[in-house]
Scaffold this motif. Sequence first.
Motif, PDB file in Angstrom:
ATOM      1  N   SER A  16     -55.030 -40.676  14.162  1.00 39.38           N
ATOM      2  CA  SER A  16     -53.597 -40.484  13.923  1.00 39.38           C
ATOM      3  C   SER A  16     -53.306 -40.661  12.432  1.00 39.38           C
ATOM      4  CB  SER A  16     -52.784 -41.509  14.715  1.00 39.38           C
ATOM      5  OG  SER A  16     -53.029 -41.373  16.103  1.00 39.38           O
ATOM      6  N   THR A  17     -52.131 -40.218  12.015  1.00 39.67           N
ATOM      7  CA  THR A  17     -51.750 -40.404  10.611  1.00 39.67           C
ATOM      8  C   THR A  17     -51.585 -41.894  10.312  1.00 39.67           C
ATOM      9  OG1 THR A  17     -49.416 -40.128  11.201  1.00 39.67           O
ATOM     10  CG2 THR A  17     -50.601 -38.166  10.448  1.00 39.67           C
ATOM     11  N   ILE A  18     -51.939 -42.267   9.092  1.00 42.36           N
ATOM     12  CA  ILE A  18     -51.797 -43.660   8.649  1.00 42.36           C
ATOM     13  C   ILE A  18     -51.088 -43.651   7.301  1.00 42.36           C
ATOM     14  CG2 ILE A  18     -52.950 -45.838   8.123  1.00 42.36           C
ATOM     15  CD1 ILE A  18     -55.343 -44.874   9.740  1.00 42.36           C
ATOM     16  N   ALA A  19     -49.924 -44.273   7.236  1.00 40.56           N
ATOM     17  CA  ALA A  19     -49.135 -44.290   6.001  1.00 40.56           C
ATOM     18  C   ALA A  19     -49.473 -45.514   5.155  1.00 40.56           C
ATOM     19  CB  ALA A  19     -47.650 -44.287   6.337  1.00 40.56           C
ATOM     20  N   ALA A  20     -49.474 -45.309   3.852  1.00 39.62           N
ATOM     21  CA  ALA A  20     -49.626 -46.429   2.928  1.00 39.62           C
ATOM     22  C   ALA A  20     -48.313 -47.208   2.870  1.00 39.62           C
ATOM     23  CB  ALA A  20     -49.989 -45.912   1.538  1.00 39.62           C
ATOM     24  N   THR A  21     -48.438 -48.530   2.831  1.00 36.34           N
ATOM     25  CA  THR A  21     -47.275 -49.383   2.625  1.00 36.34           C
ATOM     26  C   THR A  21     -47.227 -49.737   1.142  1.00 36.34           C
ATOM     27  OG1 THR A  21     -47.451 -50.307   4.845  1.00 36.34           O
ATOM     28  CG2 THR A  21     -46.152 -51.553   3.252  1.00 36.34           C
ATOM     29  N   VAL A  22     -46.183 -49.273   0.466  1.00 40.50           N
ATOM     30  CA  VAL A  22     -46.073 -49.464  -0.981  1.00 40.50           C
ATOM     31  C   VAL A  22     -44.892 -50.395  -1.276  1.00 40.50           C
ATOM     32  CG1 VAL A  22     -45.780 -48.330  -3.227  1.00 40.50           C
ATOM     33  CG2 VAL A  22     -47.048 -47.171  -1.389  1.00 40.50           C
ATOM     34  N   THR A  23     -45.138 -51.389  -2.111  1.00 39.85           N
ATOM     35  CA  THR A  23     -44.056 -52.289  -2.526  1.00 39.85           C
ATOM     36  C   THR A  23     -43.868 -52.184  -4.029  1.00 39.85           C
ATOM     37  OG1 THR A  23     -45.558 -54.171  -2.832  1.00 39.85           O
ATOM     38  CG2 THR A  23     -44.538 -53.915  -0.658  1.00 39.85           C
ATOM     39  N   CYS A  24     -42.663 -52.532  -4.461  1.00 38.15           N
ATOM     40  CA  CYS A  24     -42.307 -52.489  -5.882  1.00 38.15           C
ATOM     41  C   CYS A  24     -42.020 -53.914  -6.338  1.00 38.15           C
ATOM     42  CB  CYS A  24     -41.072 -51.598  -6.046  1.00 38.15           C
ATOM     43  SG  CYS A  24     -40.617 -51.307  -7.758  1.00 38.15           S
ATOM     44  N   SER A  25     -42.630 -54.351  -7.454  1.00 34.58           N
ATOM     45  CA  SER A  25     -42.510 -55.740  -7.907  1.00 34.58           C
ATOM     46  C   SER A  25     -41.068 -56.149  -8.206  1.00 34.58           C
ATOM     47  CB  SER A  25     -43.370 -55.974  -9.154  1.00 34.58           C
ATOM     48  OG  SER A  25     -42.932 -55.146 -10.228  1.00 34.58           O
ATOM     49  N   SER A  26     -40.211 -55.172  -8.434  1.00 36.65           N
ATOM     50  CA  SER A  26     -38.808 -55.479  -8.736  1.00 36.65           C
ATOM     51  C   SER A  26     -37.990 -55.709  -7.472  1.00 36.65           C
ATOM     52  CB  SER A  26     -38.179 -54.308  -9.493  1.00 36.65           C
ATOM     53  OG  SER A  26     -38.082 -53.167  -8.643  1.00 36.65           O
ATOM     54  N   GLY A  27     -38.571 -55.327  -6.333  1.00 39.40           N
ATOM     55  CA  GLY A  27     -37.801 -55.378  -5.093  1.00 39.40           C
ATOM     56  C   GLY A  27     -36.976 -54.130  -4.882  1.00 39.40           C
ATOM     57  N   GLY A  28     -37.077 -53.169  -5.801  1.00 35.44           N
ATOM     58  CA  GLY A  28     -36.359 -51.907  -5.653  1.00 35.44           C
ATOM     59  C   GLY A  28     -36.911 -51.092  -4.493  1.00 35.44           C
ATOM     60  N   THR A  29     -36.069 -50.228  -3.953  1.00 32.53           N
ATOM     61  CA  THR A  29     -36.476 -49.403  -2.815  1.00 32.53           C
ATOM     62  C   THR A  29     -37.535 -48.387  -3.230  1.00 32.53           C
ATOM     63  OG1 THR A  29     -34.274 -49.625  -1.859  1.00 32.53           O
ATOM     64  CG2 THR A  29     -35.640 -47.808  -1.052  1.00 32.53           C
ATOM     65  N   VAL A  30     -38.600 -48.302  -2.405  1.00 32.41           N
ATOM     66  CA  VAL A  30     -39.686 -47.362  -2.660  1.00 32.41           C
ATOM     67  C   VAL A  30     -39.422 -46.073  -1.883  1.00 32.41           C
ATOM     68  CG1 VAL A  30     -42.162 -46.929  -2.370  1.00 32.41           C
ATOM     69  CG2 VAL A  30     -41.351 -49.203  -3.083  1.00 32.41           C
ATOM     70  N   SER A  31     -39.660 -44.949  -2.534  1.00 28.09           N
ATOM     71  CA  SER A  31     -39.480 -43.647  -1.882  1.00 28.09           C
ATOM     72  C   SER A  31     -40.472 -42.648  -2.447  1.00 28.09           C
ATOM     73  CB  SER A  31     -38.043 -43.142  -2.107  1.00 28.09           C
ATOM     74  OG  SER A  31     -37.806 -42.960  -3.495  1.00 28.09           O
ATOM     75  N   ASN A  32     -40.489 -41.463  -1.828  1.00 24.60           N
ATOM     76  CA  ASN A  32     -41.291 -40.338  -2.321  1.00 24.60           C
ATOM     77  C   ASN A  32     -42.773 -40.708  -2.511  1.00 24.60           C
ATOM     78  OD1 ASN A  32     -41.591 -37.656  -3.124  1.00 24.60           O
ATOM     79  ND2 ASN A  32     -41.250 -38.129  -5.282  1.00 24.60           N
ATOM     80  N   VAL A  33     -43.331 -41.375  -1.498  1.00 28.03           N
ATOM     81  CA  VAL A  33     -44.752 -41.743  -1.564  1.00 28.03           C
ATOM     82  C   VAL A  33     -45.594 -40.479  -1.404  1.00 28.03           C
ATOM     83  CG1 VAL A  33     -46.587 -43.097  -0.475  1.00 28.03           C
ATOM     84  CG2 VAL A  33     -44.250 -44.025  -0.607  1.00 28.03           C
TER      85      VAL A  33
END
Length: 192
Positions: A16-33
């Motif tokens: 199945s598809t597996i998505a990367a979990t991406v975090t931003c050190s600023s706490g800002g919202t992550v998008s467009n992975v």
Amino acid sequence: TPTLTITNTPQTYTGSTIAATVTCSSGGTVSNVKYNASSTVPTNASTYAITADCAANGNYAAVTGGAAGNFVISQATPTLTVTNSPQTYTGNPIAANVTCLGGGAVSSIKYDSNSATPTTVGTYAVTANCASSTNYTAATGVSAGSFTISNATPTLTITNTPRTYTGNPIAATVTCSSGGTDASTSRRLPVI
């Protein structure tokens, strides 16, 4: 400038598809992975260069297309299966048909640790090797389950017919294809 990080790598191939979990050190919202510049979430085992956007937050600026590192989907361990058990005794060797999940080539099939293809009735523990494929590692000596050769149904044959009338009882001579003894006690011996 915030940094982006992948927090769930490596993963193991599941089909199945597996998505990367991406975090931003600023706490800002992550998008467009993106995965190797593609928005498609991957399924296959491989290494994917991850980029993403991070919204501005507090004392941190926004980031567009920032590198987050590599997301790895590792090959899974294959499973092997015997697909033609049970079989019926024929007097000839009967080979187990073994398949490998992922389509890797199967080799070195063994029956109770023996390379000889069995002939006799019994249940054999089967192991085999499986070559690597896109999403599965190579495997050596993996259990594929049991392979069973079942007893055949014997046939009986009269071997002394026809006979000529003698006035005395004449018994039929009956043989069994298995070599077993004819144990019938209900035969009626003809006189006429």
